[in-house]
Design a protein around this motif. Sequence first.
Motif: not given
Length: 91
Positions: A19-32, A47-54, A60-67
Amino acid sequence: IAVDLSSGINFVVTLGGNRTLGNPTNPKVGQTGWIRLVQDGTGSRTLAYGANWKRAGGAPILTTTAGATDSLEYQVITSTYILYDLKANPA
């Protein structure tokens, strides 16, 4: 994967394929928050990442073990700069 940050701060996603994690919509500065990434019963999902994810050092590489579960922690710096880090398979 579409993430609307106005609908919450924490999310859970089960990866049923690469999958690709798209750029989020409606971000609020300071939100965590975090996004829990769960491998399905097959595992080996990526997992790939949209350009806004820095992150220093690139994607990083995900843990790929099932579950397996990884935790992506994020902070909104600007509407187009979402700083994140990945905690691989935290106990």
